[in-house]
Design a protein around this motif. Structure first.
Motif, short mmCIF file in Angstrom:
data_model
loop_
_atom_site.label_atom_id
_atom_site.label_comp_id
_atom_site.label_asym_id
_atom_site.label_seq_id
_atom_site.Cartn_x
_atom_site.Cartn_y
_atom_site.Cartn_z
N ASN A 16 4.64 -33.98 8.91
CA ASN A 16 4.68 -32.63 8.33
C ASN A 16 3.68 -31.65 8.95
N LEU A 17 3.09 -32.03 10.08
CA LEU A 17 2.17 -31.13 10.77
C LEU A 17 2.35 -31.27 12.27
N SER A 18 2.60 -30.15 12.91
CA SER A 18 2.67 -30.11 14.38
C SER A 18 1.62 -29.13 14.89
N VAL A 19 0.75 -29.62 15.79
CA VAL A 19 -0.26 -28.75 16.43
C VAL A 19 0.10 -28.66 17.90
N LYS A 72 7.10 -28.50 2.27
CA LYS A 72 6.69 -27.63 3.37
C LYS A 72 6.34 -28.45 4.60
N ARG A 73 6.54 -27.82 5.75
CA ARG A 73 6.07 -28.39 7.00
C ARG A 73 5.24 -27.32 7.70
N TYR A 74 4.14 -27.74 8.33
CA TYR A 74 3.21 -26.78 8.95
C TYR A 74 3.26 -26.91 10.47
N VAL A 75 3.36 -25.77 11.14
CA VAL A 75 3.33 -25.72 12.60
C VAL A 75 2.20 -24.79 13.02
N ILE A 76 1.28 -25.30 13.83
CA ILE A 76 0.16 -24.50 14.33
C ILE A 76 0.31 -24.37 15.84
#
Length: 331
Positions: A48-51, A73-77
């Motif tokens: 659920n997190l892509s950096v 939710k999924r977070y992309v930074i």
């Protein structure tokens, strides 16, 4: 929005939308990104997190289209954009991300107003601006950070620490941690502790060196200059900084000549108020012509270094010794 509002949103739970983070305060920006990463439980971060660092438009698009796993939710930074790729090519990623995606576009420094991303941020109310903290805000941070470690700092001592340490937040954090360790839990930071424990920033030390010359102690000023050079500071960098200080003093001198008060002059100048007030005090000992001559001579340092006409450290020393530092204040 400013970064304070953004931290408030993080505490409340970021909505699934695009945020464009930029501005000069890099340390606080990094803390904001870390806070967003911490919104994702460690066990679920691989899902659920892509950096992404300088991704292509396709890589960013794929990350934004991936659905969250056992979460809402999924977070992309996204840190910067791929080199050589027009920012407009990322528009589809920004406009067509999954409805379950929180997208952070993170940029170093402040975006120019005519760049695509700056225009997009303004149009879609996606901007999160990280302006430098004011000296008062930094002093408040010192007090809060020390209190979290069980150490007391009164406002005047916090302001002293900020002046001595300088404007860089990362350095302020490190030096504040040293103060906390120095006095120990349950203790209190005093001005004496700041003097004993804190290493002044390069900017502050050059200011102090300049004060030695300005107030008629050139021998002490030369010793301070040699100490800075012996520690590995490039003479050209010192000359560049001094040139900037004299330009600041020239601006202050013109304000003085216009009959403005110290408060008015410092408030009208850009940058650190403490530096502006020091520039005002020093400028009272110079005329505008004298400051212009010092600026011109220091500006020649790079040229003389490149051409090999003189060693830059010797030229810098010569410029500083040529001036009559024992003159009476101009007022």
């Amino acid at each position: 929005m400013n970064y304070r509002e953004f931290f408030g949103l993080i505490r409340q739970g970021l909505p699934c939308r695009t945020f464009i983070l930029h501005g000069e305060e890099e340390y606080v920006k990094l803390q904001a990104v870390n806070s967003v990463e911490n919104c994702v439980p460690s066990d679920f971060r691989p899902f659920n997190l892509s950096v992404l660092n300088k991704p292509t438009p396709q890589q960013l698009y794929e990350a934004c289209e991936t659905l969250p796993f056992m979460a809402d939710k999924r977070y992309v930074i996204c840190n910067e954009l791929a080199e050589g790729v027009e920012a407009a090519r990322y528009a589809e990623c920004l406009d067509k991300r999954s409805e379950e995606t929180v997208l952070l576009m993170v940029f170093r420094g402040k975006l120019a107003g005519n760049l695509y991303m700056a225009k997009y941020a303004a149009k879609h109310e996606a901007e999160v601006l990280f302006d430098p903290l004011t000296p008062g805000e930094k002093a408040g941070w010192v007090i809060k950070h020390a209190a979290e470690a069980g150490v007391a700092v009164d406002p005047s001592t916090a302001q002293l620490a900020v002046r001595v340490i300088g404007g860089d937040m990362a350095q302020l954090v490190g030096e504040t941690d040293k103060l906390i360790d120095y006095v120990g839990r349950g203790g209190a930071v005093t001005p004496q502790a700041v003097s004993a424990c804190v290493r002044p920033s390069l900017d502050v030390r050059i200011f102090d060196m300049l004060d030695m010359f300005t107030y008629g102690k050139p021998a002490d000023g030369i010793k301070a200059l040699h100490a800075l050079i012996d520690e590995g500071n490039e003479p050209m960098s010192i000359a560049s900084f001094l040139c900037g200080r004299f330009k600041l003093m020239l601006e202050a001198r013109r304000g003085i000549d216009a009959g403005k008060s110290k408060r008015e002059v410092a408030a009208a100048m850009e940058g650190n108020r403490y530096a502006n007030e020091k520039a005002y005090d020093a400028a009272r000992r110079f005329t505008s012509d004298e400051l212009l001559k010092l600026i011109a001579k220091l500006s020649d340092t790079s040229y003389l270094k490149i051409t090999g006409a003189v060693k830059d450290d010797k030229y810098l020393e010569m410029v500083l010794l040529e001036h009559d530092w024992k003159q009476q204040p101009v007022r």
